[in-house]
Design an enzyme around this catalytic site. Structure first.
Site, short mmCIF file in Angstrom:
data_model
loop_
_atom_site.label_atom_id
_atom_site.label_comp_id
_atom_site.label_asym_id
_atom_site.label_seq_id
_atom_site.Cartn_x
_atom_site.Cartn_y
_atom_site.Cartn_z
N HIS A 133 2.90 -12.10 9.40
CA HIS A 133 3.98 -12.54 8.52
C HIS A 133 4.42 -13.94 8.95
O HIS A 133 4.65 -14.17 10.15
CB HIS A 133 5.16 -11.56 8.57
CG HIS A 133 6.24 -11.95 7.63
ND1 HIS A 133 6.15 -11.74 6.27
CD2 HIS A 133 7.43 -12.58 7.84
CE1 HIS A 133 7.24 -12.22 5.68
NE2 HIS A 133 8.02 -12.73 6.61
N LEU B 157 0.83 -1.21 0.00
CA LEU B 157 0.00 0.00 0.00
C LEU B 157 0.86 1.26 0.00
O LEU B 157 2.02 1.25 0.42
CB LEU B 157 -0.93 -0.04 1.21
CG LEU B 157 -1.96 -1.17 1.10
CD1 LEU B 157 -2.61 -1.45 2.44
CD2 LEU B 157 -3.01 -0.87 0.04
C1 GAR Z 1 -0.28 -16.62 5.53
O1 GAR Z 1 0.70 -17.60 5.78
C2 GAR Z 1 0.27 -15.25 5.83
O2 GAR Z 1 1.13 -15.22 6.93
C3 GAR Z 1 1.01 -14.96 4.55
O3 GAR Z 1 0.16 -15.46 3.54
C4 GAR Z 1 -0.61 -16.54 4.04
C5 GAR Z 1 -2.07 -16.29 3.78
O4 GAR Z 1 -2.88 -17.40 4.10
N1 GAR Z 1 1.28 -13.56 4.43
C6 GAR Z 1 2.40 -13.07 3.90
O5 GAR Z 1 3.27 -13.76 3.41
C7 GAR Z 1 2.51 -11.55 3.93
N2 GAR Z 1 3.87 -11.14 3.67
P1 GAR Z 1 -4.44 -17.27 4.34
O6 GAR Z 1 -5.04 -16.56 3.12
O7 GAR Z 1 -4.91 -18.70 4.39
O8 GAR Z 1 -4.68 -16.54 5.61
#
Ligand code: GAR
Length: 207
Positions: free
Chosen positions: A110, A94
């Protein structure tokens, strides 16, 4: 009662963890009132519908640049009097003006122990690929406030999770979700909504 918006791009298991925590009373000081997806058809929107929560789609490609996208997003949030913005697997960076407008009111989950395996390019399975390539024996998850530095904002909660011999990015991702993300994120939402988080420079105090 605080109004919470959850921003998603995919499956939404973290969103589901927040809904489950609301339903079981772990989150009692706020309610998710809108889910905003950057992807049409994201399963997270189905989860919102099942919970009876408004779901809207805001596609990045519908806007000329990051700033225009961020302005549209801010307008949706302001129209709903949102107090807290939760990035739960939201894969869009963003604009700085958006981050300033919602300073200390945006949190992100994260899937690693920041400052390891974070920053530009470290998202989703890439994070776990990098952790396995490095050979770390422990990884985990971090919930933090979002500032203008990618994954650099004040840390709210962290939890370590073991890496196991034979792990693939997928098995490690799943273990980190189950043991850390799905617990930490609802906990952080409740702490924020209950007014228990105080930010002092880079340090978050839990009152
Ligand atoms: C999760 O593991 C979250 O921590 C990661 O994406 C996944 C989403 O899963 N986020 C990142 O990597 C942000 N940098 P979800 O849609 O099942 O919650």
């Amino acid at each position: 009662m605080k109004n919470v918006a959850v921003l998603v791009s995919g499956g939404g298991t973290n969103l589901q963890a927040i809904f489950d925590a609301e339903n079981s009373g772990i989150i009692k000081s706020g309610r998710v009132t809108v889910v905003i997806s950057s992807k049409p058809g994201a399963y997270a929107l189905e989860r919102a519908k099942n919970q009876g929560v408004e779901g809207i789609v805001l596609e990045r490609k519908a806007y000329a640049d990051r700033k225009a996208y961020s302005e549209a997003l801010a307008a949706e949030l302001e129209a709903r009097n949102i107090d807290l913005v939760v990035l739960a697997g939201f894969m869009i960076i963003l604009d700085e003006s958006f981050i300033k407008a919602f300073a200390n009111r945006i949190i992100n989950v994260h899937p690693a122990l920041i400052p390891s395996f974070c920053g530009d390019g470290y998202y989703g399975l890439h994070v776990h690929e990098a952790a396995l390539a490095k050979g770390v024996k422990i990884s985990g998850a971090t919930v933090h406030f979002v500032n203008e530095v990618c994954d650099g904002g004040p840390i709210i909660l962290q939890k370590a999770v073991d890496v196991v011999d034979g792990d693939t990015p997928e098995t490690l991702q799943r273990r980190i979700m189950e043991q850390a993300e799905w617990k930490l994120l609802p906990e952080a939402v409740e702490l924020f909504c209950a007014g228990r988080l105080a930010v002092d420079g880079n340090i978050v105090h839990i009152k």
